[in-house]
Design a protein around this motif. Structure first.
Motif, short mmCIF file in Angstrom:
data_model
loop_
_atom_site.label_atom_id
_atom_site.label_comp_id
_atom_site.label_asym_id
_atom_site.label_seq_id
_atom_site.Cartn_x
_atom_site.Cartn_y
_atom_site.Cartn_z
N ARG A 111 6.93 -8.07 2.01
CA ARG A 111 6.46 -9.28 1.36
C ARG A 111 7.20 -9.50 0.04
N ASP A 112 7.70 -10.71 -0.16
CA ASP A 112 8.43 -11.01 -1.40
C ASP A 112 7.51 -11.08 -2.61
N ASP A 113 6.21 -11.16 -2.39
CA ASP A 113 5.25 -11.27 -3.49
C ASP A 113 5.25 -10.04 -4.39
N PHE A 114 5.58 -8.88 -3.83
CA PHE A 114 5.36 -7.63 -4.55
C PHE A 114 6.66 -6.95 -4.94
N LEU A 115 6.69 -6.50 -6.19
CA LEU A 115 7.81 -5.69 -6.67
C LEU A 115 7.61 -4.24 -6.26
N TYR A 116 6.33 -3.81 -6.18
CA TYR A 116 5.99 -2.46 -5.77
C TYR A 116 4.79 -2.51 -4.82
N VAL A 117 4.71 -1.51 -3.96
CA VAL A 117 3.59 -1.35 -3.04
C VAL A 117 3.15 0.11 -3.10
N VAL A 118 1.84 0.33 -3.30
CA VAL A 118 1.30 1.69 -3.36
C VAL A 118 0.62 2.00 -2.03
N PRO A 119 1.22 2.86 -1.20
CA PRO A 119 0.61 3.21 0.09
C PRO A 119 -0.65 4.06 -0.12
N ASP A 120 -1.45 4.15 0.90
CA ASP A 120 -2.51 5.14 0.90
C ASP A 120 -1.87 6.53 0.82
N PHE A 121 -2.51 7.42 0.08
CA PHE A 121 -1.92 8.74 -0.15
C PHE A 121 -1.70 9.54 1.13
N ARG A 122 -2.38 9.13 2.21
CA ARG A 122 -2.23 9.87 3.47
C ARG A 122 -0.92 9.56 4.19
N LEU A 123 -0.15 8.62 3.66
CA LEU A 123 1.19 8.37 4.19
C LEU A 123 2.27 9.09 3.38
N ASN A 124 1.86 9.81 2.34
CA ASN A 124 2.84 10.43 1.45
C ASN A 124 3.79 11.39 2.17
N LYS A 125 3.28 12.07 3.19
CA LYS A 125 4.10 13.09 3.84
C LYS A 125 4.66 12.64 5.20
N GLU A 126 4.64 11.34 5.44
CA GLU A 126 5.29 10.80 6.64
C GLU A 126 6.78 10.67 6.37
N LEU A 127 7.41 11.81 6.14
CA LEU A 127 8.77 11.82 5.59
C LEU A 127 9.81 11.22 6.53
N ASP A 128 9.69 11.49 7.82
CA ASP A 128 10.66 10.94 8.76
C ASP A 128 10.63 9.41 8.75
N LYS A 129 9.43 8.85 8.77
CA LYS A 129 9.30 7.39 8.76
C LYS A 129 9.73 6.83 7.41
N LEU A 130 9.33 7.49 6.34
CA LEU A 130 9.71 7.02 5.00
C LEU A 130 11.23 7.02 4.82
N ASN A 131 11.87 8.04 5.35
CA ASN A 131 13.31 8.17 5.18
C ASN A 131 14.07 7.10 5.93
N MET B 92 -4.27 19.47 -6.10
CA MET B 92 -3.02 20.18 -5.78
C MET B 92 -3.03 20.78 -4.38
N THR B 93 -4.20 20.99 -3.82
CA THR B 93 -4.31 21.53 -2.46
C THR B 93 -4.43 20.44 -1.40
N ASN B 94 -4.50 19.19 -1.83
CA ASN B 94 -4.62 18.07 -0.90
C ASN B 94 -3.33 17.93 -0.10
N PRO B 95 -3.42 17.71 1.20
CA PRO B 95 -2.20 17.55 2.01
C PRO B 95 -1.29 16.42 1.55
N GLY B 96 -1.86 15.45 0.83
CA GLY B 96 -1.04 14.33 0.35
C GLY B 96 -0.50 14.51 -1.04
N PHE B 97 -0.76 15.65 -1.66
CA PHE B 97 -0.34 15.87 -3.05
C PHE B 97 1.18 15.88 -3.17
N ILE B 98 1.68 15.22 -4.21
CA ILE B 98 3.10 15.24 -4.53
C ILE B 98 3.27 15.90 -5.90
#
Length: 301
Positions: A155-175, A236-242
């Protein structure tokens, strides 16, 4: 894909922790050697208490908006208004307090300020009335489906988008995102919420209803260990922690550069721990503590 050279942190408590930042920002400027050279401050976000348009976390403190804006101008930091209420109706758009804040923070001052937003109704209103802002799609949308996330990023409306933290480790898709798409992703790093939670939207809607002053049966979180509240050690123990090693060794090499630190509803002591962990070299953390609060006459009990 080019590796990003700088990680930009988006920090909590624009109004709530004005006192902390008025001490921390001069230190960050005067003693840059205390801090990692690969990171910088991208923005500080928040909203005063009792903002109808608010919808992230209810503010507990309020400082003079003019002083807050002056501090951000002095240090060249983008200020973001957290106006992520998901339940706004047309009659709420005329709220004087929120409009006055937008008029103040939307003025041209050399640094572009932003709005974190959920409601498309409010988005359309702000785009027309306060065009100087950039917009951030709020994590309160709970975008847990990757295709939904991609649609939001596109969407052109947004300069940034904050995903739900549970997508943080979807590294293959993110890459597989394009460089342009990666530049718009802003990861929520330190969420403490239960990774398996299915009621996250209800939690955010509760805050939205509170800000609207509605009477309702309040939602109570029933997630495991919810009664213990926020603990950084638990986050820090959360699976979505960065953590910082993830940022340096995974996300920046993949081409990502924006990282959000949550914490508006927490105490300033815990926010300082975030600043120490994410930004401060270990050998200089004691120097930062001494500058902020620690002296040889301090008693803890």
């Amino acid at each position: 894909m080019l590796k990003k050279e700088t990680a930009y942190y988006h920090l909590p408590g624009l109004f709530e922790f004005y006192g902390l930042y008025s001490e921390f920002l001069p230190l960050f400027r005067e003693h840059r050697e205390y801090f990692y050279d690969w990171c910088d401050i991208g923005s500080i976000y928040g909203a005063p208490a009792d903002c109808v348009w608010g919808g992230g976390r209810v503010g507990f403190r309020e400082n003079n908006p003019k002083e807050v804006l002056a501090l951000m101008k002095e240090y060249g930091i983008s200020a973001r208004l957290t106006f992520s209420n998901s339940l706004l109706r047309t009659e709420h758009l005329s709220d004087k307090k929120c409009n006055d804040l937008c008029a103040m923070f939307g003025e041209k001052n050399g640094i572009q300020n932003g709005v974190i937003i959920h409601s498309d109704l409010l988005l359309d209103y702000l785009k027309n009335k306060y065009p100087e802002f950039y917009f951030v799609s709020s994590t309160t949308k709970v975008l847990t489906d990757f295709e939904q996330l991609k649609n939001e990023i596109n969407r052109d409306d947004f300069l940034y988008v904050v995903p739900d933290f549970r997508l943080n480790k979807e590294l293959d898709k993110l890459n597989r995102l394009s460089e342009k798409q990666k530049d718009k992703v802003e990861f929520l790093c330190n969420e403490c919420c239960w990774f398996g939670c299915t009621d996250r939207k209800k939690c955010y809607e509760t805050v939205s209803r509170k800000n609207l002053g509605e009477k309702f049966k309040e939602y109570r979180c029933v997630a495991p260990d919810a009664e213990s509240g926020y603990k950084f050690s638990k986050a820090m123990t959360n699976p979505g922690f960065i953590g910082i090693d993830d940022i340096k060794n995974i996300y920046m090499p993949m081409g990502f550069s924006n990282f959000k630190i949550e914490g508006r509803s927490l105490g300033s002591a815990l926010i300082l721990e975030f600043l120490l962990y994410y930004m401060t070299k270990p050998e200089y953390q004691i120097h930062v503590r001494e500058r902020i609060y620690l002296d040889n006459m301090l008693d803890l009990f």
